[in-house]
Motif scaffolding. Structure first.
Motif, PDB file in Angstrom:
ATOM      1  N   LYS A   1      -7.964   6.494 -11.309  1.00 63.18           N
ATOM      2  CA  LYS A   1      -8.868   5.341 -11.432  1.00 63.18           C
ATOM      3  C   LYS A   1      -8.407   4.098 -10.684  1.00 63.18           C
ATOM      4  CE  LYS A   1     -10.625   6.826 -15.942  1.00 63.18           C
ATOM      5  NZ  LYS A   1     -10.765   6.461 -17.383  1.00 63.18           N
TER       6      LYS A   1
ATOM      7  N   LYS B   1      -2.192   4.043  -2.753  1.00 66.78           N
ATOM      8  CA  LYS B   1      -3.153   4.405  -3.802  1.00 66.78           C
ATOM      9  C   LYS B   1      -2.751   5.724  -4.461  1.00 66.78           C
ATOM     10  CE  LYS B   1      -8.054   5.421  -4.574  1.00 66.78           C
ATOM     11  NZ  LYS B   1      -9.402   5.529  -3.949  1.00 66.78           N
TER      12      LYS B   1
ATOM     13  N   HIS C   1      -5.418  -2.896 -12.942  1.00 62.36           N
ATOM     14  CA  HIS C   1      -6.662  -2.141 -13.122  1.00 62.36           C
ATOM     15  C   HIS C   1      -7.325  -2.492 -14.446  1.00 62.36           C
ATOM     16  CE1 HIS C   1      -9.465   1.234 -13.209  1.00 62.36           C
ATOM     17  NE2 HIS C   1      -9.001   1.526 -14.415  1.00 62.36           N
TER      18      HIS C   1
ATOM     19  N   SER D   1      -7.663   1.636  -7.814  1.00 58.74           N
ATOM     20  CA  SER D   1      -8.252   1.486  -6.475  1.00 58.74           C
ATOM     21  C   SER D   1      -7.187   1.154  -5.433  1.00 58.74           C
ATOM     22  CB  SER D   1      -9.297   0.362  -6.492  1.00 58.74           C
ATOM     23  OG  SER D   1      -8.654  -0.903  -6.596  1.00 58.74           O
ATOM     24  N   SER D   2      -7.599   1.209  -4.184  1.00 56.87           N
ATOM     25  CA  SER D   2      -6.696   0.874  -3.070  1.00 56.87           C
ATOM     26  C   SER D   2      -6.200  -0.563  -3.193  1.00 56.87           C
ATOM     27  CB  SER D   2      -7.421   1.049  -1.732  1.00 56.87           C
ATOM     28  OG  SER D   2      -7.797   2.391  -1.537  1.00 56.87           O
TER      29      SER D   2
END
Length: 456
Positions: A265, A254, A342, A267-268
């Motif tokens: 912004k 991440k 994303h 995410s994992s």
């Protein structure tokens, strides 16, 4: 192994208790549900270690008999809340004009199915091999069944398979009745009732959602079932393997993805998905001018305005995607791929969800499994956010989550929370043998994985 398949001990059907009122005998399916008619049943299950107190043969027999009895009782109480699962599908044909409608009828149904079976293997036989053994597929009922088969088969089947030192509880649920969120909401409630005898923290909402002006009856404009029922049998010889990613490794991925994209912004899971997309694409040795796609299963409930509650029991799921050329994906870094993922997820908003439903209502279709895979696609299914290891049935925390034959193909990835928790993730990867071998030697991918065995 003396017998390569489980031996059936008993089979029965379980109805809701208390009985369902006559006013709730029929449930028409929503667009998201009907679109799943050609999908396999959802098949997920949990592996448990037998309590040490049941070591003697007499104690083991008593323990299993008691467990089977309590599971059946708890299932009956759980079905009272999730009553659509006790029914059967009805696909009604109208001749003039030619059309079909689909609904669930639980008045004329035997109920959900419960199977008790035995198999002379150990927990170690399941968890130790590098690949998931094919015997795991036999821990689930309704093997290769389509959701459409719920017209003649139970919509839910629970199979308890007793091993020499463990117990596997496998659940097969008709995909027309619910998605992954609905599946684990049912499983969580089943476990909760087992432990607390009818205490339910989150009541399911069984009323189906339709956009204003539509429902509850949807007529499918087809002349024959062959126009919307597609049987696909994946005969390709692919391997299934679980890869473990520790919480520390996920955090590093991440941080790397966000740094490379100059953002905070991503995410994992978006970072991990980018790693998987790049690594599998590299393992496939594709021509650089070909286009490659990653698809991710997305829960629509929270994206709608107003949102649907998490307790909505049905399907509310889409596959969002992003694509690029093979060359562009591999020449750019992890952060570049993660940002594309994303943005695809961020852009999957209320408007997109409602547009899909409106378009479907004007031109209904049923998902064809074989359209979800090709040599250039990676499909991310399930979610590490689902509460899988919180389910207990008197044997402590499960040692592992495994799945059946259903909805698998070359390039299908199924994500689970790691058994040790803390943000760790397990990925079940399905790939042909040569591609799996290439993935296993992929430095970027394998450097992020670690070995984890809950037995040690």
């Amino acid at each position: 192994m003396s017998n390569p398949f489980p031996t059936l001990v008993s089979e029965s059907f379980i109805k809701p208790y208390p009985p369902i009122e006559d006013s709730k005998q029929i449930c028409y399916l929503a667009p998201w549900d009907i679109a799943m008619l050609s999908s396999h049943y959802i098949q997920k299950g949990l592996l448990f270690k037998k309590p040490s107190s049941s070591s003697s043969s007499l104690n083991q027999q008593y323990f299993i008999e008691n467990l089977v009895h309590k599971l059946k009782h708890s299932l009956s109480l759980t079905l009272y809340h999730f009553y659509p699962l006790s029914g059967r599908l009805v696909i009604k044909k109208t001749k003039h004009p030619p059309s079909y409608s689909v609904y669930v009828d639980w008045k004329n149904s035997l109920g959900a199915k419960f199977i008790h079976a035995t198999l002379d293997i150990t927990i170690n036989d399941i968890l130790s091999p590098t690949d998931v053994p094919h015997i795991v597929h036999s821990f689930f009922d309704h093997h290769k069944a389509l959701s459409h088969d719920g017209c003649t088969m139970s919509l839910l089947s629970i199979q308890l398979t007793e091993l020499l030192d463990g117990v596997f509880i496998g659940c097969s649920m008709n995909h027309c009745i619910g998605d992954g969120t609905a599946y684990w909401n049912f499983f969580n409630t089943f476990s909760e009732i087992f432990q607390n005898d009818n205490h339910v923290s989150h009541q399911p909402i069984n009323t189906r959602w339709f956009p204003e002006g539509y429902g509850p009856i949807i007529n499918l404009p087809f002349k024959h079932e062959a126009e919307f029922i597609y049987r696909y049998d994946e005969t390709a010889n692919f391997r299934e393997r679980i890869f473990h990613f520790s919480a520390e490794s996920i955090a590093k991925l991440k941080a790397k993805a966000n740094k490379e994209s100059n953002t905070n912004k991503i995410s994992s899971f978006q970072s991990l998905s980018a790693l998987v997309w790049r690594s599998i694409t590299r393992a496939r040795h594709l021509e650089h001018d070909k286009r490659t796609t990653i698809k991710l299963a997305v829960n629509n409930r929270t994206r709608m305005k107003p949102s649907l509650p998490n307790e909505y029991f049905g399907n509310s799921i889409s596959a969002t995607s992003t694509e690029t050329t093979v060359g562009e994906l591999l020449e750019n870094d992890l952060g570049w791929a993660a940002w594309k993922i994303h943005m695809a997820i961020i852009n999957h908003d209320d408007k997109v969800v409602r547009n899909w439903v409106e378009e479907w209502l004007h031109s209904p279709f049923v998902y064809k499994t074989d359209l979800f895979f090709d040599p250039y696609t990676v499909m991310m299914g399930s979610s590490p956010r689902f509460n899988m290891y919180g389910n207990e049935f008197g044997m402590g925390k499960a040692l592992g989550v495994r799945s059946g034959y259903a909805n698998k193909f070359d390039g299908k990835i199924t994500s689970y929370p790691g058994q040790e928790g803390g943000g760790s993730i397990d990925l079940e990867v399905c790939l042909s043998p040569n591609k799996m071998m290439a993935l296993e030697t992929d430095e970027e991918f394998m450097s992020s994985t670690s070995v984890f065995n809950p037995l040690f």
